[in-house]
Design a protein around this motif. Structure first.
Motif, PDB file in Angstrom:
ATOM      1  N   GLU A  77       0.812  -1.213   0.000  1.00  0.00           N
ATOM      2  CA  GLU A  77       0.000   0.000   0.000  1.00  0.00           C
ATOM      3  C   GLU A  77       0.855   1.275   0.000  1.00  0.00           C
ATOM      4  O   GLU A  77       0.607   2.211  -0.737  1.00  0.00           O
ATOM      5  CB  GLU A  77      -0.884  -0.054   1.253  1.00  0.00           C
ATOM      6  CG  GLU A  77      -1.933   1.002   1.373  1.00  0.00           C
ATOM      7  CD  GLU A  77      -3.222   0.627   0.634  1.00  0.00           C
ATOM      8  OE1 GLU A  77      -4.209   1.290   0.908  1.00  0.00           O
ATOM      9  OE2 GLU A  77      -3.236  -0.293  -0.209  1.00  0.00           O
ATOM     10  N   HIS A  78       1.906   1.295   0.830  1.00  0.00           N
ATOM     11  CA  HIS A  78       2.681   2.539   0.929  1.00  0.00           C
ATOM     12  C   HIS A  78       3.481   2.801  -0.339  1.00  0.00           C
ATOM     13  O   HIS A  78       3.785   3.945  -0.660  1.00  0.00           O
ATOM     14  CB  HIS A  78       3.550   2.582   2.204  1.00  0.00           C
ATOM     15  CG  HIS A  78       4.793   1.764   2.136  1.00  0.00           C
ATOM     16  ND1 HIS A  78       4.825   0.448   2.525  1.00  0.00           N
ATOM     17  CD2 HIS A  78       6.040   2.061   1.707  1.00  0.00           C
ATOM     18  CE1 HIS A  78       6.051  -0.026   2.345  1.00  0.00           C
ATOM     19  NE2 HIS A  78       6.798   0.935   1.840  1.00  0.00           N
TER      20      HIS A  78
ATOM     21  N   TRP B 288       2.265   1.962  -3.435  1.00  0.00           N
ATOM     22  CA  TRP B 288       1.240   2.405  -4.392  1.00  0.00           C
ATOM     23  C   TRP B 288       0.904   3.883  -4.180  1.00  0.00           C
ATOM     24  O   TRP B 288       0.686   4.630  -5.125  1.00  0.00           O
ATOM     25  CB  TRP B 288      -0.026   1.544  -4.232  1.00  0.00           C
ATOM     26  CG  TRP B 288      -1.084   1.839  -5.241  1.00  0.00           C
ATOM     27  CD1 TRP B 288      -2.174   2.643  -5.058  1.00  0.00           C
ATOM     28  CD2 TRP B 288      -1.145   1.389  -6.596  1.00  0.00           C
ATOM     29  NE1 TRP B 288      -2.921   2.698  -6.215  1.00  0.00           N
ATOM     30  CE2 TRP B 288      -2.307   1.930  -7.181  1.00  0.00           C
ATOM     31  CE3 TRP B 288      -0.313   0.554  -7.375  1.00  0.00           C
ATOM     32  CZ2 TRP B 288      -2.673   1.683  -8.500  1.00  0.00           C
ATOM     33  CZ3 TRP B 288      -0.682   0.307  -8.691  1.00  0.00           C
ATOM     34  CH2 TRP B 288      -1.847   0.868  -9.235  1.00  0.00           C
ATOM     35  N   HIS B 289       0.899   4.313  -2.922  1.00  0.00           N
ATOM     36  CA  HIS B 289       0.536   5.692  -2.611  1.00  0.00           C
ATOM     37  C   HIS B 289       1.725   6.656  -2.656  1.00  0.00           C
ATOM     38  O   HIS B 289       1.588   7.815  -2.278  1.00  0.00           O
ATOM     39  CB  HIS B 289      -0.141   5.753  -1.232  1.00  0.00           C
ATOM     40  CG  HIS B 289      -1.499   5.127  -1.241  1.00  0.00           C
ATOM     41  ND1 HIS B 289      -2.640   5.844  -1.504  1.00  0.00           N
ATOM     42  CD2 HIS B 289      -1.893   3.835  -1.084  1.00  0.00           C
ATOM     43  CE1 HIS B 289      -3.682   5.020  -1.491  1.00  0.00           C
ATOM     44  NE2 HIS B 289      -3.258   3.800  -1.238  1.00  0.00           N
TER      45      HIS B 289
ATOM     46  N   TRP C 242       4.253   8.728  -4.806  1.00  0.00           N
ATOM     47  CA  TRP C 242       4.313   9.188  -6.203  1.00  0.00           C
ATOM     48  C   TRP C 242       5.621   8.794  -6.886  1.00  0.00           C
ATOM     49  O   TRP C 242       5.662   8.527  -8.090  1.00  0.00           O
ATOM     50  CB  TRP C 242       4.073  10.696  -6.318  1.00  0.00           C
ATOM     51  CG  TRP C 242       5.188  11.597  -5.874  1.00  0.00           C
ATOM     52  CD1 TRP C 242       5.397  12.087  -4.618  1.00  0.00           C
ATOM     53  CD2 TRP C 242       6.225  12.156  -6.698  1.00  0.00           C
ATOM     54  NE1 TRP C 242       6.499  12.902  -4.607  1.00  0.00           N
ATOM     55  CE2 TRP C 242       7.028  12.973  -5.873  1.00  0.00           C
ATOM     56  CE3 TRP C 242       6.551  12.052  -8.055  1.00  0.00           C
ATOM     57  CZ2 TRP C 242       8.140  13.681  -6.347  1.00  0.00           C
ATOM     58  CZ3 TRP C 242       7.656  12.752  -8.536  1.00  0.00           C
ATOM     59  CH2 TRP C 242       8.429  13.556  -7.684  1.00  0.00           C
TER      60      TRP C 242
ATOM     61  N   TYR D 214      -0.898   3.551 -11.486  1.00  0.00           N
ATOM     62  CA  TYR D 214      -2.206   4.070 -11.056  1.00  0.00           C
ATOM     63  C   TYR D 214      -3.095   4.336 -12.257  1.00  0.00           C
ATOM     64  O   TYR D 214      -4.228   3.860 -12.322  1.00  0.00           O
ATOM     65  CB  TYR D 214      -2.035   5.362 -10.235  1.00  0.00           C
ATOM     66  CG  TYR D 214      -3.315   6.175 -10.183  1.00  0.00           C
ATOM     67  CD1 TYR D 214      -4.342   5.832  -9.312  1.00  0.00           C
ATOM     68  CD2 TYR D 214      -3.517   7.260 -11.057  1.00  0.00           C
ATOM     69  CE1 TYR D 214      -5.538   6.537  -9.304  1.00  0.00           C
ATOM     70  CE2 TYR D 214      -4.705   7.965 -11.056  1.00  0.00           C
ATOM     71  CZ  TYR D 214      -5.712   7.599 -10.178  1.00  0.00           C
ATOM     72  OH  TYR D 214      -6.895   8.293 -10.181  1.00  0.00           O
TER      73      TYR D 214
ATOM     74  N   PHE E 182      -0.917  10.942  -6.248  1.00  0.00           N
ATOM     75  CA  PHE E 182      -0.147  10.849  -4.998  1.00  0.00           C
ATOM     76  C   PHE E 182       0.953  11.906  -4.941  1.00  0.00           C
ATOM     77  O   PHE E 182       1.563  12.127  -3.904  1.00  0.00           O
ATOM     78  CB  PHE E 182       0.437   9.439  -4.852  1.00  0.00           C
ATOM     79  CG  PHE E 182      -0.602   8.382  -5.134  1.00  0.00           C
ATOM     80  CD1 PHE E 182      -1.705   8.252  -4.306  1.00  0.00           C
ATOM     81  CD2 PHE E 182      -0.513   7.570  -6.266  1.00  0.00           C
ATOM     82  CE1 PHE E 182      -2.697   7.305  -4.578  1.00  0.00           C
ATOM     83  CE2 PHE E 182      -1.490   6.628  -6.547  1.00  0.00           C
ATOM     84  CZ  PHE E 182      -2.587   6.491  -5.705  1.00  0.00           C
TER      85      PHE E 182
ATOM     86  N   THR F 163       1.103  15.989  -2.066  1.00  0.00           N
ATOM     87  CA  THR F 163       1.367  15.575  -0.680  1.00  0.00           C
ATOM     88  C   THR F 163       1.158  16.771   0.247  1.00  0.00           C
ATOM     89  O   THR F 163       1.200  17.922  -0.200  1.00  0.00           O
ATOM     90  CB  THR F 163       2.832  15.109  -0.542  1.00  0.00           C
ATOM     91  OG1 THR F 163       3.678  16.215  -0.898  1.00  0.00           O
ATOM     92  CG2 THR F 163       3.136  13.921  -1.436  1.00  0.00           C
TER      93      THR F 163
ATOM     94  N   GLU G 201      -8.912   9.066  -5.593  1.00  0.00           N
ATOM     95  CA  GLU G 201      -7.530   9.558  -5.443  1.00  0.00           C
ATOM     96  C   GLU G 201      -7.374  10.939  -6.065  1.00  0.00           C
ATOM     97  O   GLU G 201      -6.767  11.844  -5.479  1.00  0.00           O
ATOM     98  CB  GLU G 201      -6.542   8.582  -6.108  1.00  0.00           C
ATOM     99  CG  GLU G 201      -6.417   7.226  -5.412  1.00  0.00           C
ATOM    100  CD  GLU G 201      -7.454   6.198  -5.884  1.00  0.00           C
ATOM    101  OE1 GLU G 201      -8.442   6.581  -6.561  1.00  0.00           O
ATOM    102  OE2 GLU G 201      -7.266   5.009  -5.562  1.00  0.00           O
TER     103      GLU G 201
END
Ligand SMILES: *Cc1c(COP(=O)(O)O)cnc(C)c1O
Ligand code: SF4
Length: 360
Positions: A5-6, A8-9, A11, A51, A198, A201, A229
């Motif tokens: 997950e971290h 994928w999120h 950038w 993404y 992403f 931020t 997103e």
């Protein structure tokens, strides 16, 4: 494939893991012959964030996400109207990386890299080749030009995608422009909220808000791009007081209908992005298969004005070939003009007249 997950999120993970080759895409979808052939020898850079690729409908070769991301052989077919530099940007560049077309504003190209290379890119002649952003010397030179031209009150930071730069590199550029006293407005043109959301931020947003008034223009072309997103990315910018505008390109087979355009503008205003321009696709060589008749854009405007909220309506423009700038086109609402009055029609086709002022 399992992706934490971290990652994928993140950038940077998205950027580093972009799909670029036939083999990359083949892991995700069954490619058509045209896509395979185009990917084996692309005429313009190919790169798609995981993404954005995840939004592709695997079973639909005409998926509007897919058609913006994966090339077709049509890109290499000679086009009699095709132009390398359709807006004559190079001819209107007084110093490297700067385009000065209008009296009071300039376009500053700070990078030639993008999160995704859009198949319809108008700047394909110079985007996607080098990964290096504007050099310090070129930035100083461009800032010097702006400094010496007190009429320039609006600087548009563009690319490529300026949000492929690190926060630090981007801040150096914004700061250099902000230090020029007569620059009132700074704008950034980016597709990051659409292609790599992403990138937006908390740290980026904290940096940007120091340089207000700062506006951002994004490019959503289809309602399917307005994901949770992307909505979150726009919300973070809007919450930081950044006014958001959208520039859509009318693209055949992707968003060339009144229904899609209407849904798009309605979804945009829900995420606090104001439709700004609807562009007629320009004449860049390699994108001729995306062109629609100008009458379609007029039809879209006809079905928006009066029918929906004024702030949901973009201005339809043709960016004139040869560098004439953006020319707005509206349906014909004024039927005739006499010395006494004008005769106008409304969105329902009803006719009205408006008299000229009384003599003094
Ligand atoms: C589009 C563009 C601008 C900005 O135009 P606006 O109508 O103010 O959004 C500025 N310079 C160049 C070269 C452009 O192409
Ligand atoms: S993000 Fe903009 S500059 Fe980059 S490929 Fe897409 S249209 Fe071209």
């Amino acid at each position: 494939m399992y992706i934490p997950e971290h990652d994928w999120h993140d950038w940077r993970w998205q950027f580093a893991n972009r799909l670029r080759t036939e083999a990359d895409f083949a892991q995700l979808i069954e490619l058509t012959d045209s896509e395979k052939e185009a990917l084996s020898n692309p005429s313009f850079a190919v790169a798609v964030t995981p993404y954005f690729a995840s939004l592709i409908d695997k079973h639909n070769p005409n998926c509007p996400i897919r058609r913006q991301a994966i090339p077709l052989v049509e890109e290499s077919i000679p086009d009699i109207h095709g132009l390398v530099d359709p807006l004559a940007e190079d001819a209107m560049s007084p110093v490297s990386n700067l385009v000065h077309r209008y009296p009071d504003r300039v376009l500053l190209i700070v990078t030639e890299t993008c999160h995704m290379y859009c198949r319809h890119c108008t700047r394909r002649r110079r985007v996607g080749f080098k990964e290096k952003p504007i050099s310090k010397a070129d930035l100083e030179n461009a800032a010097g030009y702006i400094q010496q031209n007190p009429y320039i009150r609006d600087v548009l930071i563009s690319g490529g995608d300026p949000l492929t730069l690190s926060d630090q590199s981007l801040e150096q550029i914004i700061k250099a422009i902000r230090e020029i006293p007569h620059v009132e407005i700074i704008r950034i043109g980016t597709r990051a909220p659409v292609t790599n959301p992403f990138r937006i931020t908390p740290k980026l947003v904290r940096m940007l808000r120091k340089y207000h008034p700062l506006w951002i223009n994004v490019q959503f072309n289809h309602p399917l791009e307005i994901t949770p997103e992307a909505s979150q990315a726009c919300a973070m910018l809007a919450d930081a007081g950044v006014p958001l505008g959208n520039q859509t390109v009318l693209l055949r087979g992707i968003n060339d209908s009144v229904a899609v355009q209407k849904e798009l503008v309605h979804k945009l205003v829900q995420i606090r992005v104001r439709p700004y321009y609807l562009y007629q696709c320009d004449l860049a060589a390699g994108i001729g298969h995306f062109r629609t008749p100008v009458s379609l854009g007029i039809e879209v405007m006809e079905q928006l004005h009066g029918h929906t909220s004024g702030f949901a309506i973009p201005t339809f423009v043709v960016d004139a070939p040869g560098g004439g700038g953006k020319i707005p086109i509206l349906p014909q609402y004024m039927i005739c003009q006499t010395p006494e009055k004008i005769v106008i029609r409304n969105y329902e086709g009803k006719i009205f007249s408006y008299p000229k002022p009384n003599p003094k």
